[in-house]
Design a protein around this motif. Structure first.
Motif, PDB file in Angstrom:
ATOM      1  N   PRO A   1       1.844  -3.977  10.257  1.00  9.23           N
ATOM      2  CA  PRO A   1       2.121  -4.326   8.862  1.00  9.23           C
ATOM      3  C   PRO A   1       2.050  -5.838   8.657  1.00  9.23           C
ATOM      4  O   PRO A   1       2.388  -6.631   9.533  1.00  9.23           O
ATOM      5  CB  PRO A   1       3.534  -3.789   8.637  1.00  9.23           C
ATOM      6  N   ALA A   2       1.601  -6.224   7.477  1.00 11.08           N
ATOM      7  CA  ALA A   2       1.484  -7.655   7.154  1.00 11.08           C
ATOM      8  C   ALA A   2       1.923  -7.868   5.722  1.00 11.08           C
ATOM      9  O   ALA A   2       1.968  -6.940   4.902  1.00 11.08           O
ATOM     10  CB  ALA A   2       0.034  -8.119   7.346  1.00 11.08           C
ATOM     11  N   GLU A   3       2.279  -9.115   5.436  1.00 13.48           N
ATOM     12  CA  GLU A   3       2.675  -9.439   4.070  1.00 13.48           C
ATOM     13  C   GLU A   3       1.454  -9.374   3.147  1.00 13.48           C
ATOM     14  O   GLU A   3       0.359  -9.788   3.521  1.00 13.48           O
ATOM     15  CB  GLU A   3       3.273 -10.851   4.034  1.00 13.48           C
ATOM     16  N   GLU A   4       1.685  -8.829   1.959  1.00 15.02           N
ATOM     17  CA  GLU A   4       0.596  -8.693   1.002  1.00 15.02           C
ATOM     18  C   GLU A   4       1.153  -8.698  -0.406  1.00 15.02           C
ATOM     19  O   GLU A   4       2.365  -8.602  -0.634  1.00 15.02           O
ATOM     20  CB  GLU A   4      -0.171  -7.391   1.254  1.00 15.02           C
ATOM     21  N   HIS A   5       0.250  -8.795  -1.336  1.00 14.71           N
ATOM     22  CA  HIS A   5       0.627  -8.806  -2.744  1.00 14.71           C
ATOM     23  C   HIS A   5       1.263  -7.458  -3.108  1.00 14.71           C
ATOM     24  O   HIS A   5       0.781  -6.402  -2.675  1.00 14.71           O
ATOM     25  CB  HIS A   5      -0.626  -9.046  -3.606  1.00 14.71           C
ATOM     26  N   PRO A   6       2.357  -7.457  -3.894  1.00 19.45           N
ATOM     27  CA  PRO A   6       3.017  -6.183  -4.263  1.00 19.45           C
ATOM     28  C   PRO A   6       2.062  -5.180  -4.917  1.00 19.45           C
ATOM     29  O   PRO A   6       2.155  -3.974  -4.666  1.00 19.45           O
ATOM     30  CB  PRO A   6       4.105  -6.630  -5.249  1.00 19.45           C
ATOM     31  N   SER A   7       1.149  -5.665  -5.754  1.00 20.99           N
ATOM     32  CA  SER A   7       0.205  -4.761  -6.415  1.00 20.99           C
ATOM     33  C   SER A   7      -0.745  -4.128  -5.401  1.00 20.99           C
ATOM     34  O   SER A   7      -1.115  -2.949  -5.513  1.00 20.99           O
ATOM     35  CB  SER A   7      -0.600  -5.513  -7.480  1.00 20.99           C
ATOM     36  N   HIS A   8      -1.137  -4.925  -4.403  1.00 28.87           N
ATOM     37  CA  HIS A   8      -2.018  -4.398  -3.356  1.00 28.87           C
ATOM     38  C   HIS A   8      -1.301  -3.322  -2.549  1.00 28.87           C
ATOM     39  O   HIS A   8      -1.894  -2.291  -2.187  1.00 28.87           O
ATOM     40  CB  HIS A   8      -2.468  -5.551  -2.456  1.00 28.87           C
ATOM     41  N   ALA A   9      -0.009  -3.530  -2.260  1.00 20.97           N
ATOM     42  CA  ALA A   9       0.784  -2.528  -1.546  1.00 20.97           C
ATOM     43  C   ALA A   9       0.907  -1.259  -2.375  1.00 20.97           C
ATOM     44  O   ALA A   9       0.905  -0.138  -1.825  1.00 20.97           O
ATOM     45  CB  ALA A   9       2.163  -3.088  -1.224  1.00 20.97           C
ATOM     46  N   ALA A  10       0.999  -1.385  -3.700  1.00 19.85           N
ATOM     47  CA  ALA A  10       1.088  -0.208  -4.570  1.00 19.85           C
ATOM     48  C   ALA A  10      -0.182   0.632  -4.499  1.00 19.85           C
ATOM     49  O   ALA A  10      -0.126   1.871  -4.496  1.00 19.85           O
ATOM     50  CB  ALA A  10       1.348  -0.655  -6.014  1.00 19.85           C
ATOM     51  N   VAL A  11      -1.335  -0.040  -4.400  1.00 15.26           N
ATOM     52  CA  VAL A  11      -2.591   0.687  -4.273  1.00 15.26           C
ATOM     53  C   VAL A  11      -2.621   1.468  -2.959  1.00 15.26           C
ATOM     54  O   VAL A  11      -3.062   2.630  -2.918  1.00 15.26           O
ATOM     55  CB  VAL A  11      -3.788  -0.279  -4.359  1.00 15.26           C
ATOM     56  N   TRP A  12      -2.132   0.869  -1.900  1.00 17.23           N
ATOM     57  CA  TRP A  12      -2.127   1.551  -0.600  1.00 17.23           C
ATOM     58  C   TRP A  12      -1.177   2.755  -0.603  1.00 17.23           C
ATOM     59  O   TRP A  12      -1.447   3.754   0.061  1.00 17.23           O
ATOM     60  CB  TRP A  12      -1.729   0.571   0.506  1.00 17.23           C
ATOM     61  N   ARG A  13      -0.073   2.649  -1.347  1.00 15.50           N
ATOM     62  CA  ARG A  13       0.827   3.805  -1.435  1.00 15.50           C
ATOM     63  C   ARG A  13       0.128   4.986  -2.120  1.00 15.50           C
ATOM     64  O   ARG A  13       0.294   6.139  -1.716  1.00 15.50           O
ATOM     65  CB  ARG A  13       2.101   3.423  -2.198  1.00 15.50           C
ATOM     66  N   VAL A  14      -0.654   4.672  -3.143  1.00 10.83           N
ATOM     67  CA  VAL A  14      -1.416   5.732  -3.807  1.00 10.83           C
ATOM     68  C   VAL A  14      -2.461   6.304  -2.849  1.00 10.83           C
ATOM     69  O   VAL A  14      -2.677   7.524  -2.801  1.00 10.83           O
ATOM     70  CB  VAL A  14      -2.075   5.198  -5.094  1.00 10.83           C
ATOM     71  N   LEU A  15      -3.109   5.431  -2.068  1.00  6.42           N
ATOM     72  CA  LEU A  15      -4.105   5.898  -1.110  1.00  6.42           C
ATOM     73  C   LEU A  15      -3.485   6.823  -0.061  1.00  6.42           C
ATOM     74  O   LEU A  15      -4.111   7.807   0.375  1.00  6.42           O
ATOM     75  CB  LEU A  15      -4.784   4.711  -0.422  1.00  6.42           C
ATOM     76  N   ALA A  16      -2.261   6.530   0.342  1.00  6.60           N
ATOM     77  CA  ALA A  16      -1.570   7.405   1.293  1.00  6.60           C
ATOM     78  C   ALA A  16      -1.354   8.792   0.687  1.00  6.60           C
ATOM     79  O   ALA A  16      -1.532   9.824   1.354  1.00  6.60           O
ATOM     80  CB  ALA A  16      -0.242   6.787   1.712  1.00  6.60           C
TER      81      ALA A  16
END
Length: 502
Positions: free
Chosen positions: A414-429
């Motif tokens: 895991p790495a630090e990232e923009h909150p919006s980018h993390a939200a996209v990855w949650r949807v991808l999961a």
């Protein structure tokens, strides 16, 4: 008296011509058997149509005059049965009217038989009448089936295009140019014909095959005409003494091409395929007799014209095809068999992926894509569509594995990232979990599980739409890719349930 052709149309129990494209295993096959198809009712009718033989207590001539007459009627019905089951035309066709007239006559003949109030005679007459009525329903059902009417509408659309663009200018003596618009219009009709569903009915599959082969043949003739315009032909008559006659033959072949199109599409009332074939064969004989051995350019010129004539003769062989052959049964096609073998392997790999989450199958899946790319479709839109669908099945497993591996790597480091980018990855999961369900889905659109999956995927699209990139370029790109990914899953789910058949 038994009607053997009904029991064994393809050397196995008659199933309306339906072929199952799914290699998902025995469980799916058992489910399919439990759910009667649109023509399984007629299967039951066929079994009844055979009737018991005399030794099994059936009609026995000489036992009673009424039974003898009913036996004669049933024999006539047995003779008409194969013609009814192979008829692939419309109600306006002469053959339809003949079959309907003959069956109606037999129905009246059965009704005239006196039963003297005896239950066994009444039951026998009722059974024969039911056999005739069943054939009448089957005949009318195929001739008026929505798919049969759709086939005719598409054929009529192709006729209209060709009548305006080719046949009428030729009859008026006007030299018409074959434009790309006309070629694309005919190609569009062919693609839509390939999408017509037949429900496994042999007559409907025959009708679709006949229409499709003719439209594809016309498309090839038109494309050949376009290619001929790019050749440096004709040659100058000063090149060789034989060039003048070759030029004349070429002009006549150009006219014959328009006649061929009219014949294939049923736009010619006077000409016949036999007459045109004889004319073209005479051209071949005449060209073969020309002495052009001393000039390579003229030999090549003659070769081009000969190839054009041979191509036209090949298309003339389509007369009667689809009725006299079983080519409409694409399950026997070598390319389809190759595609089906690949699909069978894909189903096995997909099952392993869903059960064990194996991530080392990418190379084999890519190899299957390469094999599909090598399949010869023979310009047949149905085979092209079958290959396209098989490619999408392989790609669906590959994209699932790619996302699965990406999610695993993300969890490991895991790495630090923009909150919006993390939200996209949650949807991808969430999309990854839903795609696994879609890959394993084996139902129909009317199933509740289908509607649930469709709703959940739509919600993920809405979730992506709600993500605010806040100016982050990486998030914008990731969200766009995630939206496309979700749309592809929806399209794949739609493809799995559209009941397409080759």
């Amino acid at each position: 008296m038994a009607v053997r052709w009904l029991c064994s149309l393809f050397g196995k129990p008659f199933d309306g011509g339906k072929r199952n494209m799914d290699h998902g295993g025995q469980q799916h096959h058992q489910q399919q058997q439990q759910q009667p198809g649109p023509f399984q009712q007629f299967q039951a009718f066929q079994q009844h149509f055979q009737g018991p033989g005399p030794q099994a207590g059936g009609f026995s001539p000489g036992q009673h005059p009424a039974l003898s007459r009913l036996d004669e009627v049933q024999r006539e019905v047995a003779g008409l049965g194969p013609q009814v089951c192979s008829f692939s035309g419309l109600q306006s066709d002469r053959e339809y009217r003949r079959l309907e007239r003959e069956l109606t006559r037999l129905l009246l003949e059965a009704d005239k038989v006196e039963t003297e109030g005896r239950p066994e005679l009444q039951q026998a007459r009722k059974r024969v009448a039911g056999e005739v009525e069943g054939l009448l329903r089957y005949l009318e059902g195929n001739a008026t089936h929505p798919s049969r009417l759709a086939i005719e509408d598409l054929s009529q659309e192709a006729r209209s295009l060709l009548l305006t663009g080719v046949v009428e200018p030729h009859r008026a003596g006007v030299a018409s140019e074959i434009g790309e618009e006309l070629v694309e219009g005919v190609q569009g009709v062919a693609m839509r014909l390939a999408q017509v569903k037949t429900g496994g009915s042999v007559p409907l599959r025959k009708a679709r095959y006949r229409a499709l082969t003719r439209v594809c043949a016309v498309q090839e003739v038109l494309e050949g005409r376009v290619r001929m315009r790019t050749l440096p032909l004709p040659l100058s008559e000063q090149t060789h003494a034989s060039v003048q006659r070759i030029n004349q033959v070429m002009v006549e072949v150009s006219g014959a091409r328009c006649q061929l199109i009219a014949l294939l599409m049923g736009l010619s009332g006077r000409d016949s395929c036999t007459h045109l074939a004889r004319v073209l064969t005479e051209f071949l004989v005449e060209l073969d007799a020309l002495d052009v051995s001393s000039n390579a350019a003229v030999r090549n010129y003659r070769k081009q014209v000969v190839e054009e004539i041979n191509g036209m003769l090949k298309h003339l062989d389509l007369e009667g095809e689809g009725d006299d052959t079983r080519r409409y049964d694409l399950a026997q096609n070598d390319s389809i068999r190759e595609i089906e073998a690949i699909r069978g392997r894909v189903n096995i790999l997909r099952g392993e992926v869903l059960r064990q989450g194996m991530a080392g199958l990418g190379a084999e899946l890519q190899g299957l894509l390469n094999q599909l790319d090598q399949v010869d479709t023979g310009r047949n839109p149905c085979i092209r569509e079958a290959r396209r669908r098989a490619v999408l099945e392989v790609q669906a497993v590959i994209t699932y594995l790619d996302l699965y591996e990406a999610l695993c790597r993300r969890q490991e480091s895991p790495a630090e990232e923009h909150p919006s980018h993390a939200a996209v990855w949650r949807v991808l999961a969430s999309l990854s979990e839903l795609q696994a369900q879609v890959l394993g889905f084996d139902g129909k659109r009317a199933d509740k599980s289908y509607m649930v999956l469709e709703e959940l995927l739509t919600k993920q699209l809405l979730a992506l739409d709600a993500v605010d990139p806040q100016g982050d370029q990486m998030t914008k790109v990731a969200r766009k890719q995630a939206v496309k990914y979700a749309q592809n899953i929806l399209s794949y789910l739609d493809m799995k349930t559209d009941e397409w058949e080759y």
